[in-house]
Design an enzyme around this catalytic site. Structure first.
Site, mmCIF file in Angstrom:
data_model
loop_
_atom_site.group_PDB
_atom_site.id
_atom_site.type_symbol
_atom_site.label_atom_id
_atom_site.label_comp_id
_atom_site.label_asym_id
_atom_site.label_seq_id
_atom_site.Cartn_x
_atom_site.Cartn_y
_atom_site.Cartn_z
ATOM 1 N N SER A 23 0.820 -1.218 0.000
ATOM 2 C CA SER A 23 0.000 0.000 0.000
ATOM 3 C C SER A 23 0.853 1.267 0.000
ATOM 4 O O SER A 23 1.840 1.379 0.727
ATOM 5 C CB SER A 23 -0.900 -0.008 1.232
ATOM 6 O OG SER A 23 -1.678 1.167 1.257
ATOM 7 N N GLY A 48 -3.408 3.906 0.683
ATOM 8 C CA GLY A 48 -4.191 4.079 1.909
ATOM 9 C C GLY A 48 -5.321 5.088 1.743
ATOM 10 O O GLY A 48 -5.105 6.186 1.247
ATOM 11 N N ASN A 71 9.914 8.398 4.290
ATOM 12 C CA ASN A 71 8.801 9.160 3.720
ATOM 13 C C ASN A 71 7.894 9.684 4.805
ATOM 14 O O ASN A 71 7.753 9.095 5.877
ATOM 15 C CB ASN A 71 8.018 8.318 2.694
ATOM 16 C CG ASN A 71 6.816 7.613 3.301
ATOM 17 O OD1 ASN A 71 5.734 8.179 3.450
ATOM 18 N ND2 ASN A 71 7.021 6.358 3.696
ATOM 19 N N CYS A 131 0.408 3.844 10.616
ATOM 20 C CA CYS A 131 1.051 4.901 9.830
ATOM 21 C C CYS A 131 1.779 5.873 10.756
ATOM 22 O O CYS A 131 1.158 6.511 11.604
ATOM 23 C CB CYS A 131 0.045 5.666 8.993
ATOM 24 S SG CYS A 131 0.877 6.856 7.923
HETATM 25 C C1 LIG Z 1 5.815 6.390 -0.086
HETATM 26 C C2 LIG Z 1 5.170 5.355 0.806
HETATM 27 C C3 LIG Z 1 3.805 5.439 1.089
HETATM 28 C C4 LIG Z 1 3.192 4.497 1.910
HETATM 29 N N1 LIG Z 1 1.851 4.586 2.161
HETATM 30 C C5 LIG Z 1 1.239 3.632 2.912
HETATM 31 C C6 LIG Z 1 -0.178 3.672 3.105
HETATM 32 O O1 LIG Z 1 -0.885 4.533 2.573
HETATM 33 N N2 LIG Z 1 -0.740 2.704 3.915
HETATM 34 C C7 LIG Z 1 0.019 1.709 4.484
HETATM 35 O O2 LIG Z 1 -0.530 0.853 5.185
HETATM 36 N N3 LIG Z 1 1.363 1.635 4.273
HETATM 37 C C8 LIG Z 1 1.973 2.567 3.516
HETATM 38 N N4 LIG Z 1 3.336 2.477 3.282
HETATM 39 C C9 LIG Z 1 4.107 1.349 3.864
HETATM 40 C C10 LIG Z 1 4.307 0.214 2.855
HETATM 41 O O3 LIG Z 1 3.077 -0.335 2.447
HETATM 42 C C11 LIG Z 1 5.188 -0.904 3.448
HETATM 43 O O4 LIG Z 1 4.576 -1.420 4.609
HETATM 44 C C12 LIG Z 1 6.593 -0.426 3.838
HETATM 45 O O5 LIG Z 1 7.058 0.561 2.925
HETATM 46 C C13 LIG Z 1 7.628 -1.563 3.916
HETATM 47 O O6 LIG Z 1 7.769 -2.219 2.670
HETATM 48 P P1 LIG Z 1 8.926 -1.825 1.583
HETATM 49 O O7 LIG Z 1 10.225 -1.743 2.324
HETATM 50 O O8 LIG Z 1 8.873 -2.913 0.549
HETATM 51 O O9 LIG Z 1 8.519 -0.490 1.016
HETATM 52 C C14 LIG Z 1 3.963 3.428 2.457
HETATM 53 C C15 LIG Z 1 5.331 3.339 2.153
HETATM 54 C C16 LIG Z 1 5.939 4.272 1.333
HETATM 55 C C17 LIG Z 1 7.406 4.121 1.012
#
Ligand SMILES: Cc1cc2nc3c(=O)[nH]c(=O)nc-3n(C[C@H](O)[C@H](O)[C@H](O)COP(=O)(O)O)c2cc1C
Length: 306
Positions: A23, A48, A71, A131
């Site tokens: 997400s 989200g 972020n 979050c």
């Molecule tokens: C730019 C950005 C926006 C994100 N927005 C959300 C969100 O809206 N809702 C959510 O549950 N997680 C959000 N996340 C978290 C990711 O879904 C994920 O849990 C986290 O980045 C770890 O995975 P990764 O290392 O593969 O990115 C966001 C992450 C990033 C980098």
């Protein structure tokens, strides 16, 4: 490519392969649909959603770090109604499971959103209680077991037959405590990890790089934390786990599955390579084939701890 059965089931939802996009890193899929057929994925966790549209936090809200990014986007989104009217029909053109991700300011808001999304026919609802970039709700729910349970109960009682997956925060001392609380409150699955709180400072201006001062760390740097937490949680609860955090290749996904995840999500890796989820899927299949597995799901929980 091989004879490995790539199908997995997460809380009754069967996906053609274990690779989901995380997400907030995939929008609602429109931009990425120019790179590959979205039906190649097991599932899509949509950006989200909140009850009302949100502009998110002021820029700068993304900063690079060694092996990752920070972020503080802060849940910029068009609101749940616009998602149902405009984005869900687009995603429904593809043969892929659609997982809506929601954040609320109050337990009641989570309930209202679940009712709307269940009525609209999403395949699963991911309840974000983790979050780190919003003031109200968000992380506060994810760090206190009784609040996490309250939000889960509210979501479950308004989601009808749609499975509810609760997204856990790594910003806690004992992640299993929250996992147990949401399982007891009726969660059908858990997903983890969300981002880890972090900060960067410009030494010349002495100001933080991000306008919100702090942000959430994601990308390859967090993979070992994700593997450890998925391992802990999968031993603590019976519900299935969607593992994520730093996955950029098949081996990373295999680690999360061995630690106990039934499926995995790819997030930050998409920013460097839009084809990352496809590479992860193919890499995972190659590992399973090399190990002589009949089905990729045999990896789940198969770690051999010392
Ligand atoms: C730019 C950005 C926006 C994100 N927005 C959300 C969100 O809206 N809702 C959510 O549950 N997680 C959000 N996340 C978290 C990711 O879904 C994920 O849990 C986290 O980045 C770890 O995975 P990764 O290392 O593969 O990115 C966001 C992450 C990033 C980098």
């Amino acid at each position: 490519m091989s004879n490995v059965d790539m199908r997995v089931t997460l809380a009754g939802m069967t996906m053609k392969n274990p690779v989901v996009v995380a997400s907030g890193t995939f929008g609602f899929g429109r931009e990425y649909s120019q790179f590959f057929d979205l039906s190649e994925l097991g599932g899509i966790c949509a950006k989200g959603l909140t009850l009302l549209p949100r502009e998110g936090n002021p820029a700068p809200r993304i900063a690079e770090t060694p092996m990752g990014i920070l972020n503080s986007v802060g849940l910029q989104n068009p609101g749940v109604d616009a998602f149902i009217a405009e984005e869900l029909p687009f995603l429904r053109q593809y043969d892929v499971k659609v997982i809506a991700n929601i954040s609320g300011n109050t337990p009641e808001e989570y309930g209202v959103m679940c009712e709307k999304l269940a009525g609209a026919g999403v395949d699963m609802i991911e309840v974000n209680i983790s979050c780190p970039n919003v003031k109200a709700g968000g992380l506060a729910y994810g760090t206190r077991p009784e609040l996490a349970a309250e939000v889960t109960e509210m979501a479950k009682s308004h989601a009808g037959s749609v499975p509810v997956m609760v997204k856990l925060s790594p910003n806690v001392t004992d992640v299993t405590e929250i996992a147990r609380a949401v399982e007891a409150a009726g969660a059908d699955a858990v997903s983890l990890i969300n981002t880890i709180r972090g900060m960067r400072i410009d030494v010349n201006t002495r100001q933080p790089i991000l306008k919100m001062n702090t942000g959430g760390l994601s990308g390859p740097a967090v993979l070992p934390v994700a593997v450890r937490m998925v391992w802990e949680v999968s031993q603590a609860v019976k519900v299935p786990v969607l593992g994520m955090g730093g996955v950029s290749k098949g081996e990373d996904a295999a680690q999360l599955m061995l630690a106990g995840a039934s499926a995995v999500a790819v997030g930050t890796a998409l920013f460097a390579d839009p084809m990352a989820p496809i590479r992860v899927r193919d890499g995972l299949e190659a590992i399973a084939a090399r190990q002589g597995l009949f089905a990729v799901r045999e990896l789940t929980g198969a770690v051999r701890p010392w």
